[in-house]
Design a protein around this motif. Structure first.
Motif, PDB file in Angstrom:
ATOM      1  N   ILE A 212       6.648  17.266  -1.019  1.00  0.00           N
ATOM      2  CA  ILE A 212       5.277  16.917  -0.601  1.00  0.00           C
ATOM      3  C   ILE A 212       5.360  15.650   0.236  1.00  0.00           C
ATOM      4  CG2 ILE A 212       2.939  16.357  -1.340  1.00  0.00           C
ATOM      5  CD1 ILE A 212       3.503  17.792  -3.965  1.00  0.00           C
ATOM      6  N   LYS A 213       5.093  15.783   1.524  1.00  0.00           N
ATOM      7  CA  LYS A 213       5.291  14.671   2.452  1.00  0.00           C
ATOM      8  C   LYS A 213       4.000  14.042   2.960  1.00  0.00           C
ATOM      9  CE  LYS A 213       9.772  15.241   2.450  1.00  0.00           C
ATOM     10  NZ  LYS A 213      10.612  14.337   1.633  1.00  0.00           N
ATOM     11  N   TRP A 225      -4.436   5.239   7.864  1.00  0.00           N
ATOM     12  CA  TRP A 225      -3.084   5.794   7.707  1.00  0.00           C
ATOM     13  C   TRP A 225      -2.368   4.924   6.695  1.00  0.00           C
ATOM     14  CZ3 TRP A 225      -0.001   9.766   9.789  1.00  0.00           C
ATOM     15  CH2 TRP A 225       1.379   9.631   9.649  1.00  0.00           C
ATOM     16  N   TYR A 226      -1.896   5.523   5.622  1.00  0.00           N
ATOM     17  CA  TYR A 226      -1.133   4.779   4.619  1.00  0.00           C
ATOM     18  C   TYR A 226       0.185   5.490   4.379  1.00  0.00           C
ATOM     19  CZ  TYR A 226       0.445   2.711   0.276  1.00  0.00           C
ATOM     20  OH  TYR A 226       1.222   2.083  -0.669  1.00  0.00           O
ATOM     21  N   LYS A 227       1.265   4.738   4.478  1.00  0.00           N
ATOM     22  CA  LYS A 227       2.595   5.300   4.272  1.00  0.00           C
ATOM     23  C   LYS A 227       3.318   4.462   3.227  1.00  0.00           C
ATOM     24  CE  LYS A 227       5.670   4.887   7.604  1.00  0.00           C
ATOM     25  NZ  LYS A 227       6.396   5.110   8.870  1.00  0.00           N
ATOM     26  N   GLY A 228       3.840   5.119   2.190  1.00  0.00           N
ATOM     27  CA  GLY A 228       4.548   4.377   1.164  1.00  0.00           C
ATOM     28  C   GLY A 228       5.005   5.282   0.040  1.00  0.00           C
ATOM     29  N   ASP A 240       3.707   5.244  -8.978  1.00  0.00           N
ATOM     30  CA  ASP A 240       4.949   5.505  -8.278  1.00  0.00           C
ATOM     31  C   ASP A 240       4.996   6.970  -7.853  1.00  0.00           C
ATOM     32  OD1 ASP A 240       7.501   5.645  -7.314  1.00  0.00           O
ATOM     33  OD2 ASP A 240       8.505   5.307  -9.234  1.00  0.00           O
ATOM     34  N   PHE A 241       5.144   7.236  -6.549  1.00  0.00           N
ATOM     35  CA  PHE A 241       5.194   8.598  -6.032  1.00  0.00           C
ATOM     36  C   PHE A 241       6.616   9.171  -6.035  1.00  0.00           C
ATOM     37  CE2 PHE A 241       1.508   7.116  -3.119  1.00  0.00           C
ATOM     38  CZ  PHE A 241       0.623   7.173  -4.177  1.00  0.00           C
ATOM     39  N   GLY A 242       7.602   8.327  -6.163  1.00  0.00           N
ATOM     40  CA  GLY A 242       8.978   8.798  -6.214  1.00  0.00           C
ATOM     41  C   GLY A 242       9.645   8.972  -4.862  1.00  0.00           C
ATOM     42  N   HIS A 243       8.864   8.985  -3.788  1.00  0.00           N
ATOM     43  CA  HIS A 243       9.412   9.102  -2.436  1.00  0.00           C
ATOM     44  C   HIS A 243       8.322   8.702  -1.451  1.00  0.00           C
ATOM     45  CE1 HIS A 243       7.314  12.928  -3.146  1.00  0.00           C
ATOM     46  NE2 HIS A 243       7.147  12.992  -1.834  1.00  0.00           N
ATOM     47  N   GLU A 244       8.713   8.457  -0.225  1.00  0.00           N
ATOM     48  CA  GLU A 244       7.745   8.035   0.785  1.00  0.00           C
ATOM     49  C   GLU A 244       6.860   9.203   1.195  1.00  0.00           C
ATOM     50  OE1 GLU A 244       8.152   5.026   4.336  1.00  0.00           O
ATOM     51  OE2 GLU A 244       8.797   7.014   5.028  1.00  0.00           O
TER      52      GLU A 244
END
Length: 682
Positions: A212-213, A225-228, A240-244
């Motif tokens: 899931i990206k 736009w939020y990236k993290g 915590d999402f576990g990945h970007e």
């Protein structure tokens, strides 16, 4: 692969908020996407397409003093988009209570989900929850189905299944609203109206599913736009999402705070190396590329243009239930999946984990009737009820405001505040009451006095009256009358629906007659089960049975081939019914593998077909506004379109951006026969 995205057009809102920024050139933007931008594969709308009323979907029964073009979604926007239109419905797209407080508009309060039915009729879709695979990228479309602050248990089940089913495909989620503490909003940080509150559930899903990206959404009316790899922690503890990941909110077309320009669309481009965005503007002076939303998520994706495409929609169904939809999709290869589920929760939020909007809407606890007199304190989870009082479920009022606000536009109910529509997808905060079915109702509560009685009454509404405010004769039963002490007690009862085909949705009342505080931590409704699994699952499509004998554990599936000729009845209606033992609940998917053609404005039957040729008859006009039928390929890669017909208006159209579609008359007194071919050499 490219697609253009819109959010929050709110067609029909001009007259309520004429001092706020509104898009004036949605038609020009739509034409540009067809002819002047980079070639797009589909157009995405992220919800709040219209504002409250069925009248502004196609102009049907629109008051004479309202502009018939700009207050008509089909006229102003959709008729100009001649490619697949992918929509994730928002909170303003579900129910129509508008006529109850604005009598010049259509009166739909007795059957308020009539609005989402008409929106689905206007488009090439069957269900508000669906998914498609395009160029090896999985897109999951999650419309709002009830309150937007929380996610219904059946939707959790669906997302878990889909991510397990396709773990190797880059996944992008489309919805109206994302979780809190990602993209920005301009509301009170503690206001649950602005973001999904079930953050922990979504975060654990992301951790388990690195594919899931991206999550693309609307609702907040602010470009963001939020990236993290974690939530911001601005309002709540960091998740915590576990990945970007990237969370993207494109331009809304109703800007209430002068935050950005309207009349802009974001073009998303997906490749092997990531996902990029850029902006196209048309403010009435010609379309052009502009800066302002230029982003890139640099990530390796599963993009593969040679991979097989498919489109599927979900069915969530109880034992003995019937649901109906229209025949709109063509494919030479259709599969049915029967999927096991856990015992399914049929009440919106059984642990009362989410509070509502209490500034004016009196929604202290979601899923129950409005709390006009502040008799409920949300504990999130759970609630404290200050007796004596009573309240009903599901909520079904035209006005959600306190008495001093009635008449204010804010008093009109949004979201899915009622029970499941008759023989339709399970929207709303309670599900269908299936004739003859037994339901287990469980309550955990205590009272401060040690002697606080709680009475629970259940019934079903009566479709024969066509009014959600009805109670079916002989359906009313008091199932709980219990005195609760100072320690939590669990009380369980069974409610049985009368054997009557007009049984509509489950409803009831909670009565707290004593002057004491009650603490309630659970209110649950499930089918009375024989086992925790989906057993002997039989699904009937237009009467043809597909059965898995034995047990389907949660997320286990059985697949069947489906014949398009027998899928719908002679009127082009797909009737879905079921027989399910065990937990009496199941999930199903109808999957149309490429090449897929998607029809708009009419339903049809299939006379015969093979891998590249289809002989169909248009049976029923589904559009009030348009007398033109259109059919679009989900993908261009399978070949060019051809059509022959006795209808002189039948033709194949091509845009400057090489989008092809079939066009003909809609059926009136005479049915319209079309012979459609896909030329694989072109």
């Amino acid at each position: 692969m490219n697609f253009a995205a819109f959010a929050d057009t709110h067609i029909g809102v001009h007259y309520e908020h004429n001092g706020r920024g509104m898009a004036d050139h949605l038609d020009s933007l739509a034409k540009d996407i067809m002819n002047n931008t980079v070639p797009c594969d589909f157009v995405l709308h992220l919800g709040d397409i219209v504002m409250h009323s069925t009248a502004v979907i196609e102009g049907e029964n629109l008051p004479a003093h309202r502009d018939p073009y700009y207050n008509n979604f089909k006229a102003y926007m959709l008729q100009h988009i001649n490619m697949p239109f992918i929509a994730a419905f928002g909170n303003h797209d579900l129910t129509d209570y508008y006529g109850d407080t604005h009598p010049e508009y259509p009166q739909n309060g007795k059957d308020p989900f009539n609005m989402i039915r008409k929106l689905i009729d206007a488009m090439e879709m069957n269900s508000p929850i669906y998914a498609f695979m395009k160029d090896n990228i999985l897109f999951i479309v999650l419309s709002e189905t009830d309150y937007h602050q929380y996610t219904k248990p059946i939707i959790y089940e669906y997302i878990e299944y889909m991510t397990r089913r396709y773990p190797d495909n880059t996944t992008i989620i489309f919805s109206h609203q994302a979780i809190e503490d990602t993209t920005i909003h301009d509301g009170d940080p503690k206001d649950t109206y602005r973001g999904k509150q079930d953050r922990e559930w979504w975060a654990q899903l992301f951790r388990k599913n690195p594919q899931i990206k991206m999550w693309i959404h609307g609702h907040q009316h602010m470009l963001s736009w939020y990236k993290g790899s974690k939530s911001t922690g601005e309002t709540y503890p960091v998740e915590d999402f576990g990945h970007e990941m990237a969370f993207s909110h494109p331009y809304s077309q109703w800007d209430w705070g002068d935050y950005h320009e309207e009349d802009r669309t974001v073009i998303y481009s997906v490749s092997r190396d990531g996902i990029t965005t850029r902006t196209w503007e048309n403010n009435g002076q010609g379309g052009k590329w502009v800066s302002g939303y230029d982003h890139k998520l640099e990530v390796k994706t599963s993009y593969d243009q040679s991979a097989q495409d498919w489109y599927s929609f979900a069915v969530f169904i109880q034992d003995g239930e019937t649901q109906k939809t229209d025949m709109k999709l063509l494919s030479p290869n259709v599969k049915l999946e029967l999927i096991g589920t856990q015992p399914m929760e049929l009440f919106y939020d059984p642990t009362m984990a989410t509070k509502g909007l209490d500034r004016w809407a009196c929604e202290n606890i979601l899923g129950f009737g409005d709390d006009f007199f502040d008799k409920v304190t949300p504990n999130v989870p759970g609630m404290t009820v200050h007796g004596p009082t009573d309240f009903s479920f599901p909520p079904k009022y035209a006005s959600s405001a306190k008495p001093q606000h009635i008449g204010d536009y804010r008093a009109v109910h949004e979201d899915g505040r009622t029970g499941q529509p008759y023989q339709f997808f399970p929207l709303g905060t309670t599900h269908a009451g299936v004739p003859g079915a037994k339901y287990e109702v469980t309550m955990i509560a205590r009272s401060e006095s040690g002697s606080g009685k709680i009475n629970v009454e259940m019934s079903v509404s009566d479709w024969g009256t066509r009014s959600q405010y009805s109670t079916m004769e002989k359906s009313q039963q008091q199932i709980i009358s219990h005195v609760f002490g100072t320690e939590d007690e669990k009380v369980t009862a069974v409610y049985t629906v009368p054997e009557n085909k007009d049984a509509w949705f489950l409803q009831g009342k909670l009565d707290f007659p004593d002057k004491t505080d009650y603490h309630v931590s659970l209110f649950s409704i499930k089918r009375l089960q024989d086992s925790p699994t989906t057993d002997d699952f039989e699904l009937l499509l237009n009467g043809k049975p597909y059965k898995k004998t034995g047990t389907l554990k949660q997320f286990e599936k059985e697949q069947f081939d489906v014949d398009l000729v027998t899928l719908a009845d002679e009127n082009g209606v797909i009737e879905v019914s079921s027989n399910i033992a065990g937990n009496h609940y199941g999930m199903a998917r109808l999957i149309h593998y490429g090449p897929v053609l998607m029809g708009r404005n009419a339903r049809f039957i299939v006379n015969n077909y093979n891998d590249t040729d289809f002989d169909i008859t248009l049976q029923k006009d589904l559009s009030y506004f348009s007398d033109t039928y259109k059919m679009f390929p989900l993908s261009k890669k399978y070949g060019s379109l051809k059509v022959t017909s006795d209808d002189p208006n039948a033709t194949v159209k091509t845009s400057n951006n090489s989008n092809q579609w079939i066009q003909s008359s809609t059926p009136a007194e005479n049915k319209v026969k079309l012979k459609i071919s896909i030329d694989e050499e072109n």
